[in-house]
Design a protein around this motif. Structure first.
Motif, mmCIF file in Angstrom:
data_model
loop_
_atom_site.group_PDB
_atom_site.id
_atom_site.type_symbol
_atom_site.label_atom_id
_atom_site.label_comp_id
_atom_site.label_asym_id
_atom_site.label_seq_id
_atom_site.Cartn_x
_atom_site.Cartn_y
_atom_site.Cartn_z
ATOM 1 N N GLY A 100 0.509 -45.540 57.547
ATOM 2 C CA GLY A 100 -0.899 -45.845 57.310
ATOM 3 C C GLY A 100 -1.135 -47.313 57.081
ATOM 4 O O GLY A 100 -0.245 -48.141 57.253
ATOM 5 N N SER A 101 -2.341 -47.638 56.685
ATOM 6 C CA SER A 101 -2.725 -49.026 56.438
ATOM 7 C C SER A 101 -1.939 -49.595 55.263
ATOM 8 O O SER A 101 -1.807 -48.935 54.228
ATOM 9 C CB SER A 101 -4.212 -49.122 56.122
ATOM 10 O OG SER A 101 -4.967 -48.721 57.222
ATOM 11 N N SER A 107 0.866 -45.010 52.976
ATOM 12 C CA SER A 107 1.573 -45.881 53.917
ATOM 13 C C SER A 107 3.033 -45.995 53.532
ATOM 14 O O SER A 107 3.410 -45.799 52.385
ATOM 15 C CB SER A 107 0.932 -47.274 53.954
ATOM 16 O OG SER A 107 1.114 -47.942 52.735
ATOM 17 N N ASP A 154 -1.863 -49.246 64.959
ATOM 18 C CA ASP A 154 -3.182 -48.617 64.802
ATOM 19 C C ASP A 154 -3.370 -48.005 63.410
ATOM 20 O O ASP A 154 -4.451 -47.518 63.091
ATOM 21 C CB ASP A 154 -3.435 -47.582 65.894
ATOM 22 C CG ASP A 154 -2.499 -46.378 65.815
ATOM 23 O OD1 ASP A 154 -1.815 -46.172 64.792
ATOM 24 O OD2 ASP A 154 -2.464 -45.615 66.803
ATOM 25 N N TYR A 155 -2.324 -48.024 62.598
ATOM 26 C CA TYR A 155 -2.333 -47.524 61.217
ATOM 27 C C TYR A 155 -2.688 -46.043 61.116
ATOM 28 O O TYR A 155 -2.982 -45.553 60.045
ATOM 29 C CB TYR A 155 -3.271 -48.340 60.317
ATOM 30 C CG TYR A 155 -2.933 -49.806 60.279
ATOM 31 C CD1 TYR A 155 -1.654 -50.242 59.939
ATOM 32 C CD2 TYR A 155 -3.894 -50.761 60.577
ATOM 33 C CE1 TYR A 155 -1.339 -51.590 59.910
ATOM 34 C CE2 TYR A 155 -3.584 -52.115 60.542
ATOM 35 C CZ TYR A 155 -2.306 -52.519 60.211
ATOM 36 O OH TYR A 155 -2.004 -53.852 60.171
ATOM 37 N N LYS A 156 -2.673 -45.313 62.239
ATOM 38 C CA LYS A 156 -2.998 -43.894 62.229
ATOM 39 C C LYS A 156 -1.894 -43.048 62.845
ATOM 40 O O LYS A 156 -1.527 -42.025 62.292
ATOM 41 C CB LYS A 156 -4.297 -43.626 63.000
ATOM 42 C CG LYS A 156 -5.531 -44.263 62.398
ATOM 43 C CD LYS A 156 -6.755 -43.953 63.215
ATOM 44 C CE LYS A 156 -6.783 -44.832 64.439
ATOM 45 N NZ LYS A 156 -7.979 -44.792 65.229
ATOM 46 N N SER A 157 -1.412 -43.439 64.024
ATOM 47 C CA SER A 157 -0.438 -42.632 64.750
ATOM 48 C C SER A 157 0.836 -42.458 63.932
ATOM 49 O O SER A 157 1.310 -43.405 63.302
ATOM 50 C CB SER A 157 -0.095 -43.278 66.086
ATOM 51 O OG SER A 157 -1.254 -43.427 66.877
ATOM 52 N N GLN A 158 1.375 -41.251 63.963
ATOM 53 C CA GLN A 158 2.592 -40.943 63.219
ATOM 54 C C GLN A 158 3.767 -40.881 64.186
ATOM 55 O O GLN A 158 3.606 -40.424 65.314
ATOM 56 C CB GLN A 158 2.429 -39.609 62.472
ATOM 57 C CG GLN A 158 1.305 -39.599 61.463
ATOM 58 C CD GLN A 158 1.459 -40.650 60.380
ATOM 59 O OE1 GLN A 158 2.563 -40.939 59.915
ATOM 60 N NE2 GLN A 158 0.345 -41.254 59.982
ATOM 61 N N GLY A 161 2.662 -45.843 64.095
ATOM 62 C CA GLY A 161 1.506 -46.668 64.427
ATOM 63 C C GLY A 161 1.346 -47.058 65.875
ATOM 64 O O GLY A 161 0.525 -47.912 66.191
#
Length: 175
Positions: A100-101, A107, A154-158, A161
């Motif tokens: 995460g971010s 994160s 992208d701070y979302k994709s697992q 990112g």
């Protein structure tokens, strides 16, 4: 008399430990020399300075695509030997959190803010991060690696990112 000296030493040690209950650092430093990987010409250096409960991360990087943004992470292993830097393994994540971010409660410890290149493909980076330490402890980054990826995080994709191939990698060493 020896018992008194031992008790006095323990008392002083307890006071010193009590002054810093969060385990924060007081200026410990580490650095990494970034070397090109995956056929790129990206290179540079990264500095880590422990300041209380945060670590100041600074970097000077060259050879990036002009006006580009790149994922920038601390990775689990201090091994940059593979041509594509996959030997560095995944993101440093001692708490087993989702990606995460940086700075959010969701994160990895190794998630750093993206690195941004200027019109000449150079980046001067500075960020204060939380969740890592400049030592070899459980949250310690010494002996691990720092990696620059081709694409922005992208701070979302697992789990990482969606940052793409690894353009540069450097072993983090105490200085």
């Amino acid at each position: 008399m020896n018992t008194i000296k031992i008790l006095a030493a323990l008392s002083v040690a307890g006071l010193v430990a009590g002054c810093n209950p969060m385990g924060g650092g007081s200026g410990q430093k580490a650095s990494a020399n970034l070397e090109s990987r995956s056929g790129s010409s990206v290179k540079g250096d990264v500095q880590f300075v422990w300041q209380g409960s945060d670590v100041m991360v600074t970097a000077r990087v060259s050879g990036l695509k002009p006006n580009s943004e790149h994922g920038f992470h601390v990775h689990e292993k201090g091994d940059c030997s593979a041509p594509d830097a996959m030997s560095a393994a995944g993101h440093f994540n001692p708490d087993g959190k989702a990606h995460g971010s940086p700075g959010s409660s969701h994160s990895h410890s190794g998630d750093l803010p993206n690195l941004k290149a200027d019109a000449n493909g150079n980046a001067n980076y500075s960020a204060k991060v939380h969740g890592i330490t400049v030592n070899t402890g459980p949250a310690g980054i010494v002996g691990r690696s720092v990696v620059i990826h081709r694409d922005p995080d992208d701070y979302k994709s697992q789990p990482a990112g969606n940052s793409g191939p690894r353009l540069a990698c450097g072993l983090i060493r105490s200085t």
